[in-house]
Design a protein around this motif. Structure first.
Motif, PDB file in Angstrom:
ATOM      1  N   GLU A  70      -7.952  -9.571 -18.319  1.00  0.00           N
ATOM      2  CA  GLU A  70      -7.121  -8.466 -18.799  1.00  0.00           C
ATOM      3  C   GLU A  70      -6.619  -7.592 -17.654  1.00  0.00           C
ATOM      4  O   GLU A  70      -5.908  -6.607 -17.894  1.00  0.00           O
ATOM      5  CB  GLU A  70      -7.913  -7.595 -19.777  1.00  0.00           C
ATOM      6  N   VAL A  71      -6.960  -7.929 -16.423  1.00  0.00           N
ATOM      7  CA  VAL A  71      -6.644  -7.060 -15.301  1.00  0.00           C
ATOM      8  C   VAL A  71      -5.133  -6.885 -15.147  1.00  0.00           C
ATOM      9  O   VAL A  71      -4.357  -7.821 -15.317  1.00  0.00           O
ATOM     10  CB  VAL A  71      -7.264  -7.612 -13.998  1.00  0.00           C
ATOM     11  N   GLN A  72      -4.720  -5.650 -14.842  1.00  0.00           N
ATOM     12  CA  GLN A  72      -3.301  -5.333 -14.662  1.00  0.00           C
ATOM     13  C   GLN A  72      -2.955  -5.026 -13.206  1.00  0.00           C
ATOM     14  O   GLN A  72      -1.821  -5.240 -12.787  1.00  0.00           O
ATOM     15  CB  GLN A  72      -2.919  -4.143 -15.544  1.00  0.00           C
ATOM     16  N   SER A  73      -3.918  -4.513 -12.463  1.00  0.00           N
ATOM     17  CA  SER A  73      -3.710  -4.207 -11.053  1.00  0.00           C
ATOM     18  C   SER A  73      -4.832  -4.836 -10.247  1.00  0.00           C
ATOM     19  O   SER A  73      -6.015  -4.576 -10.521  1.00  0.00           O
ATOM     20  CB  SER A  73      -3.674  -2.693 -10.819  1.00  0.00           C
ATOM     21  N   LEU A  74      -4.462  -5.635  -9.259  1.00  0.00           N
ATOM     22  CA  LEU A  74      -5.448  -6.366  -8.463  1.00  0.00           C
ATOM     23  C   LEU A  74      -5.120  -6.151  -6.988  1.00  0.00           C
ATOM     24  O   LEU A  74      -4.070  -6.573  -6.498  1.00  0.00           O
ATOM     25  CB  LEU A  74      -5.403  -7.858  -8.822  1.00  0.00           C
ATOM     26  N   TRP A  75      -6.041  -5.477  -6.304  1.00  0.00           N
ATOM     27  CA  TRP A  75      -5.813  -5.118  -4.905  1.00  0.00           C
ATOM     28  C   TRP A  75      -6.755  -5.936  -4.022  1.00  0.00           C
ATOM     29  O   TRP A  75      -7.967  -5.788  -4.073  1.00  0.00           O
ATOM     30  CB  TRP A  75      -6.037  -3.611  -4.695  1.00  0.00           C
ATOM     31  N   LEU A  76      -6.156  -6.790  -3.178  1.00  0.00           N
ATOM     32  CA  LEU A  76      -6.934  -7.698  -2.326  1.00  0.00           C
ATOM     33  C   LEU A  76      -6.520  -7.597  -0.858  1.00  0.00           C
ATOM     34  O   LEU A  76      -6.797  -8.493  -0.063  1.00  0.00           O
ATOM     35  CB  LEU A  76      -6.738  -9.144  -2.812  1.00  0.00           C
ATOM     36  N   GLY A  77      -5.849  -6.526  -0.514  1.00  0.00           N
ATOM     37  CA  GLY A  77      -5.372  -6.372   0.852  1.00  0.00           C
ATOM     38  C   GLY A  77      -6.497  -6.217   1.865  1.00  0.00           C
ATOM     39  O   GLY A  77      -7.625  -5.830   1.527  1.00  0.00           O
ATOM     40  N   TYR A  78      -6.182  -6.552   3.120  1.00  0.00           N
ATOM     41  CA  TYR A  78      -7.115  -6.384   4.232  1.00  0.00           C
ATOM     42  C   TYR A  78      -8.419  -7.155   4.022  1.00  0.00           C
ATOM     43  O   TYR A  78      -9.511  -6.619   4.205  1.00  0.00           O
ATOM     44  CB  TYR A  78      -7.397  -4.898   4.479  1.00  0.00           C
TER      45      TYR A  78
END
Length: 416
Positions: free
Chosen positions: A77-85
Motif C-alpha cells: 500500500e506504500v505511496q512514498s518510497l525513499w531509497l536515496g543515498y
C-alpha cells in the motif's frame, strides 16, 4: 469496565504502530497515513516486519545494495518510497511491480546501471521519480510511457550518452525534467532533443549544463546549441534506367532503379520489395566492386552508388519497390509499383487500362526522370513492353525487347 474499554480503544489506535521493525520508528500521521522511518540505520537490506498499512517508507542513507522481488511485499500500500543515498546496484525484475499505489519513488545517489523498466508499467499513479546520480548509460524509449501522472523526472548525473527519440512523449503531466551532467554524444541521434526543448513547456532544470562531451567539435556546447546544419533529415529521389558504371551488364531485360539521397549525416540506402509471393528487405549493397554478388543466390543486385538491378526481369518480379533513406535525424522513402505488360503497343494498353493517362498533352519523359518522392510514387506503374515471340534462326521462339517501345511505355506512366 470503563477502564477496560479505554485500554481496548487505545490498543486499537496504537495497534498499527506496534508492527514496526526494531531499527525503525513508526507513527501515524494526521491524515491517517502510517509512516515508517528507517533512515540512517546502517541497514543492509529492507527490514522485515513492516505493517501492511505503511504508506510512507523512508530507507534513505543506509547501506542497502540489493532489491529483490519480495523486498516490498509487506508494504504493497506504500505511496512514498525513499531509497536515496544507499548502495543499490542490483534491482531484480518485479521489485516495484506490485506497488501500484506508489506516487513518489526516490532511487537517487545509488549505483544502479540496469533497471527493470517494465516494473514502471504498473505504476500509473507515479508523480515523482528520482533516478539521478546513478550509473544509467541508457534507457528504453518507452521506459516512462505509462506514467501519465508523472510531474517530476530526475535523470541528471548519470552516464547517458544519448536518449532515444520519443523518450518524453506520452507524459502529459510532466512539468520538471533534470538531465544535466550526462556525457551526451551530440551526434544527430540527440538532435531531436534540441528540437523538443525548443517546443516543450516542461521546465528543464539547469539546461545550460546539459553539455556535449562528443564529438570534439561540439565538446562543451549545450545540447540545445547543436547547429541546425549539423543534422539534416534525409531527402530521396528515385530514378529509372540510370547508368551502371563499372558494373557487370546482364543479358535479357534488366530493370534498373537508382536511389539518390541527401542529408547530414549522409543517409544509408535500404530497399524494400513487395511482390505477390515474397517480401524482401535489403539493408545495403550486396554487389562487390568487381560486379559479383556477395550472395550468389541474391535475385536483386544492389550497388553502393544506390542503384538496384534485376536481371531477366519477369512477371514474378512485379510489385512495389521502395527506396528508403535513413540517418540519425529521420527516414524518408519513395516507392514505385512495377508491372510487366505484354502488348505490342504499350501506349495503347496504358490508355485502355487508365483513361486518365490520355491527358498527357504531348509531354514526354526521358531517361533519368525522377519518380515523385512525395508519396504519390507508390501509385505509379512502370510498364515494360514484351512483344509477341518471334522465330530465331533455328526456328525456336525467343522473346524480343525493343528499347524504344520500352522507354515509351515507361515514360508515359512516369509523366502522368
Amino acid at each position: 469496565m470503563r477502564p477496560l474499554l479505554c485500554c481496548l480503544g487505545l490498543a486499537m489506535l496504537l495497534g498499527p504502530c506496534l508492527a514496526c521493525p526494531s531499527a525503525c520508528s513508526c507513527s501515524s500521521k494526521k491524515n491517517g497515513r502510517l509512516l515508517a522511518e528507517c533512515a540512517y540505520k546502517d541497514l543492509q537490506e529492507v527490514p522485515r516486519g513492516l505493517n501492511s498499512s505503511v504508506s510512507i517508507l523512508t530507507l534513505s542513507a543506509n547501506r542497502i545494495g540489493w532489491l529483490g522481488q519480495e523486498s516490498f511485499a509487506e508494504v504493497s500500500e506504500v505511496q512514498s518510497l525513499w531509497l536515496g543515498y544507499n548502495q543499490i546496484g542490483v534491482v531484480e525484475p518485479g521489485a516495484f511491480a506490485l506497488l501500484v499505489h506508489l506516487k513518489n519513488l526516490d532511487l537517487s545517489h545509488n549505483k544502479i546501471a540496469d533497471f527493470p523498466w517494465q516494473d514502471l508499467r504498473n505504476l500509473s499513479g507515479l508523480q515523482i521519480l528520482k533516478m539521478n546520480n546513478n550509473r544509467l548509460a541508457g534507457l528504453p524509449w518507452d521506459a516512462f510511457h505509462s506514467l501519465k501522472d508523472l510531474r517530476s523526472l530526475w535523470l541528471n548525473d548519470n552516464e547517458l550518452t544519448t536518449l532515444a527519440e520519443g523518450t518524453f512523449d506520452n507524459l502529459p503531466s510532466l512539468s520538471q525534467l533534470q538531465i544535466f551532467n550526462n556525457p551526451f554524444n551530440c551526434s544527430c541521434k540527440v538532435f531531436w532533443l534540441k528540437k523538443w526543448t525548443e517546443n516543450t513547456s516542461v521546465s528543464i532544470t539547469k539546461g545550460g549544463s546539459t553539455l556535449c562531451v562528443a564529438p570534439s567539435k561540439l565538446k562543451g556546447r549545450a545540447v540545445t546549441d547543436i547547429p541546425d546544419h549539423h543534422c539534416v533529415a534525409p531527402s530521396v529521389q528515385l530514378t529509372y534506367l540510370s547508368n551502371l558504371d563499372n558494373t557487370v551488364m546482364y543479358d535479357g531485360l534488366t530493370l534498373t532503379l537508382h536511389c539518390s539521397v541527401a542529408g547530414s549525416p549522409l543517409p544509408e540506402i535500404r530497399w524494400k520489395i513487395q511482390t505477390s509471393s515474397r517480401h524482401i528487405e535489403i539493408n545495403g549493397p550486396n554487389v562487390a566492386r568487381d560486379g559479383n554478388a556477395k550472395q550468389s543466390q541474391e535475385r536483386f543486385l544492389v550497388f553502393k552508388n544506390g542503384t538496384m538491378a534485376i536481371p531477366n526481369f519477369s512477371k514474378e518480379d512485379e510489385g512495389i519497390y521502395t527506396c528508403l533513406a535513413v540517418n540519425d535525424v529521420g527516414m524518408r522513402d519513395v516507392s514505385v509499383n512495377v508491372a510487366l505488360a505484354g502488348s505490342e503497343n504499350p501506349a495503347e494498353d496504358l490508355l485502355r487500362d487508365d483513361p486518365q493517362a490520355s491527358n498527357l498533352g504531348g509531354r514526354s519523359c526521358y531517361k533519368g526522370d525522377e519518380i515523385d518522392p512525395s508519396g504519390a510514387g507508390e501509385k505509379l506503374v512502370i510498364v515494360y513492353h514484351m512483344p509477341r515471340e518471334s522465330k530465331n534462326r533455328a526456328g525456336g521462339a525467343v522473346p524480343q525487347v525493343h528499347l524504344g517501345t520500352l522507354l515509351l511505355a515507361l515514360g508515359i506512366m512516369l509523366c502522368w
